[in-house]
Enzyme design. Structure first.
Site, PDB file in Angstrom:
ATOM      1  N   GLY A   8      76.639  73.220 129.324  1.00  0.00           N
ATOM      2  CA  GLY A   8      77.604  72.342 129.996  1.00  0.00           C
ATOM      3  C   GLY A   8      77.292  70.881 129.702  1.00  0.00           C
ATOM      4  N   GLY A  11      79.843  67.474 130.184  1.00  0.00           N
ATOM      5  CA  GLY A  11      80.335  66.951 131.459  1.00  0.00           C
ATOM      6  C   GLY A  11      79.698  65.626 131.857  1.00  0.00           C
ATOM      7  NE  ARG A  36      85.050  70.304 127.602  1.00  0.00           N
ATOM      8  CZ  ARG A  36      84.838  69.467 128.604  1.00  0.00           C
ATOM      9  NH1 ARG A  36      85.780  68.658 128.984  1.00  0.00           N
ATOM     10  NH2 ARG A  36      83.682  69.443 129.232  1.00  0.00           N
ATOM     11  CE1 TYR A 140      80.050  71.839 142.979  1.00  0.00           C
ATOM     12  CE2 TYR A 140      79.764  70.598 145.017  1.00  0.00           C
ATOM     13  CZ  TYR A 140      79.484  70.778 143.670  1.00  0.00           C
ATOM     14  OH  TYR A 140      78.648  69.902 143.021  1.00  0.00           O
ATOM     15  CE  LYS A 144      76.550  72.757 142.831  1.00  0.00           C
ATOM     16  NZ  LYS A 144      76.074  73.010 141.466  1.00  0.00           N
ATOM     17  CB  ILE A 170      76.358  61.568 139.872  1.00  0.00           C
ATOM     18  CG1 ILE A 170      75.340  62.573 140.442  1.00  0.00           C
ATOM     19  CG2 ILE A 170      75.727  60.760 138.732  1.00  0.00           C
ATOM     20  CD1 ILE A 170      74.820  63.574 139.424  1.00  0.00           C
TER      21      ILE A 170
HETATM   22  C1  AKB Z   1      81.673  66.662 144.355  1.00  0.00           C
HETATM   23  O1  AKB Z   1      82.184  65.690 144.924  1.00  0.00           O
HETATM   24  O2  AKB Z   1      82.145  67.799 144.376  1.00  0.00           O
HETATM   25  C2  AKB Z   1      80.357  66.452 143.634  1.00  0.00           C
HETATM   26  C3  AKB Z   1      79.193  66.716 144.512  1.00  0.00           C
HETATM   27  C4  AKB Z   1      78.855  65.782 145.597  1.00  0.00           C
HETATM   28  O3  AKB Z   1      78.521  67.687 144.345  1.00  0.00           O
HETATM   29  N1  AKB Z   1      80.304  65.121 143.107  1.00  0.00           N
END
Ligand code: AKB
Length: 315
Positions: A8, A11, A36, A140, A144, A170
Site C-alpha cells: 500500500g 497512499g 496502482r 474502520y 482497527k 495525519i
Molecule cells: C481517518 O480519519 O479515518 C483517519 C484516521 C484518524 O485513522 N485519518
C-alpha cells in the site's frame, strides 16, 4: 530491519514512508508495492504492482527480496468505510491477515497502523488511557480493534514481531489522504492557498488528535527499532502530538492569512464519527517504553505546510 516491504505504498503514509525508509536503509532495501502503478516510487528503488489480497503475489515478493519487515499500510479510511462496510472489512482485514500469515511463514516483523478510530463513544474522551474501553461504532474502528488483537495474537501464539501505533489524523503535503474524517485538516491548507476559502465538513468544536507527517514517519521507525525487552505493549501504542478543533486550526491560518474565510457544511457521517473519537490521547506508555516524543506543534506545522503547499501549487 534490513530488507523492508511496504504494502500500500502509494497512499498518504506509504508515499512518504517509502522515501523516508529508503533514506535510512538504502533505496534497494525498501520494496514498495501498490495496486496502482507508482512511477515516483519506482524511480528510485524496487517497485512491484500487486494486489495486497493476493497471498501468492505478496509471498513471492517477500521471498524474492528476502524481506524481514513488512509495513502493511492498506486501508479504507473511516468515512469511506461507512459507505461500504463489507468492502472495508474485506480489504482492511484481508491485507492484514495476509501480512501476518506471510510474516509467520517467512520470519518477518510486521508494522500495521491502528488509529484513534479504534476508540468509540464509551471511551474516556480526555487523556484517553493506553488500555481502556474500545467499542468503536465504525467499521474502520472495528477493523482497527480486530487488527490490534490479531497483531497481539500472532505475537503471543507464533512469535511474530508485530508492532503498531494508534495514529491520529495525519497532516501531510505530498499525497492527499482520501476518505478519512480528519482529512479536513489537510484540505484546509490547500484551499486556503488555492481559493482563500474553506468549507469545513466537521463541526466547529470537535477536538481530534492530529500529527504532522515527519513525526508520524519517525514514530514508525523508532517503534520498529525499539528494544523488544522494553515493550510492555505492542498493538497498539497511543501516540499524541497536537489536538485541535476546526476553529483552532482556522485561527492559526488566519494569523498568517487574514483574508482567509471558513464556513461549515457539516457531513452527518463525519460528524458522528468525529464526535465518537477521543479529544486527546495519553501517550505516556509510548514515551516510557520506546522514547516517543513529538517534534512538531500546530504553529510550526502550519508554517511548514503553507511553505510546502505554496511551492507545490506554484502560488
Ligand atoms: C481517518 O480519519 O479515518 C483517519 C484516521 C484518524 O485513522 N485519518
Amino acid at each position: 530491519m534490513k530488507h523492508i516491504l511496504i504494502v500500500g505504498a502509494g497512499g498518504q503514509i506509504g508515499s512518504e514512508l517509502t522515501v523516508y525508509l529508503r533514506s535510512i536503509y538504502g533505496n534497494n532495501n525498501v520494496v514498495a508495492t501498490d495496486m496502482r502503478d507508482c512511477p515516483a516510487l519506482a524511480a528510485d528503488g524496487p517497485f512491484e504492482q500487486l494486489d495486497a489480497l493476493n497471498t501468492e503475489a505478496v509471498a513471492s515478493v517477500v521471498k524474492r527480496y528476502k524481506i524481514d519487515a513488512i509495513f502493511n499500510l492498506v486501508a479504507l479510511l473511516s468515512a469511506t468505510g461507512e459507505k461500504n462496510p463489507q468492502l472495508a472489512w474485506k480489504i482492511n482485514i484481508g491485507a492484514l491477515m495476509n501480512a501476518l500469515e506471510i510474516a509467520r511463514e517467512n520470519n518477518c516483523a510486521v508494522f500495521t497502523p491502528s488509529s484513534i478510530g479504534a476508540f468509540g463513544p464509551t471511551t474516556p474522551k480526555d487523556m484517553t488511557p493506553q488500555d481502556t474501553i474500545m467499542q468503536p461504532t465504525t467499521m474502520y474502528g472495528v477493523c482497527k480493534v480486530t487488527g490490534e488483537m490479531l497483531g497481539n495474537y500472532y505475537y503471543q501464539r507464533f512469535g511474530v514481531d508485530a508492532r503498531s501505533v494508534r495514529f491520529p489524523g495525519i497532516i501531510s503535503n505530498v499525497t492527499l489522504p482520501g476518505g478519512g474524517t480528519t482529512d479536513y485538516a489537510v484540505e484546509i491548507y490547500y484551499e486556503a492557498i488555492k481559493t482563500g476559502k474553506f468549507v469545513c465538513p466537521v463541526p466547529s468544536d470537535v477536538y481530534m488528535d492530529m500529527i504532522y507527517m515527519p513525526d508520524a514517519l519517525r514514530a514508525c521507525v523508532e517503534l520498529m527499532e525499539a528494544d523488544p525487552a522494553k515493550l510492555v505493549h505492542r498493538n497498539s501504542f497511543n501516540i499524541a502530538s497536537m489536538s485541535f478543533t476546526p476553529e483552532i486550526i482556522y485561527a492559526e491560518l488566519k494569523k498568517r492569512m487574514p483574508e482567509f474565510t471558513m464556513t461549515y457544511d457539516v457531513d452527518p457521517v463525519k460528524k458522528a464519527i468525529a464526535e465518537s473519537w477521543p479529544n486527546k490521547l495519553d501517550d505516556s506508555c509510548a514515551r516510557a517504553e520506546w522514547g516517543w516524543k513529538p517534534e512538531w506543534d500546530l504553529s510550526s506545522m502550519t508554517d511548514d505546510m503553507l511553505e510546502k503547499v505554496r511551492i507545490k501549487l506554484g502560488k
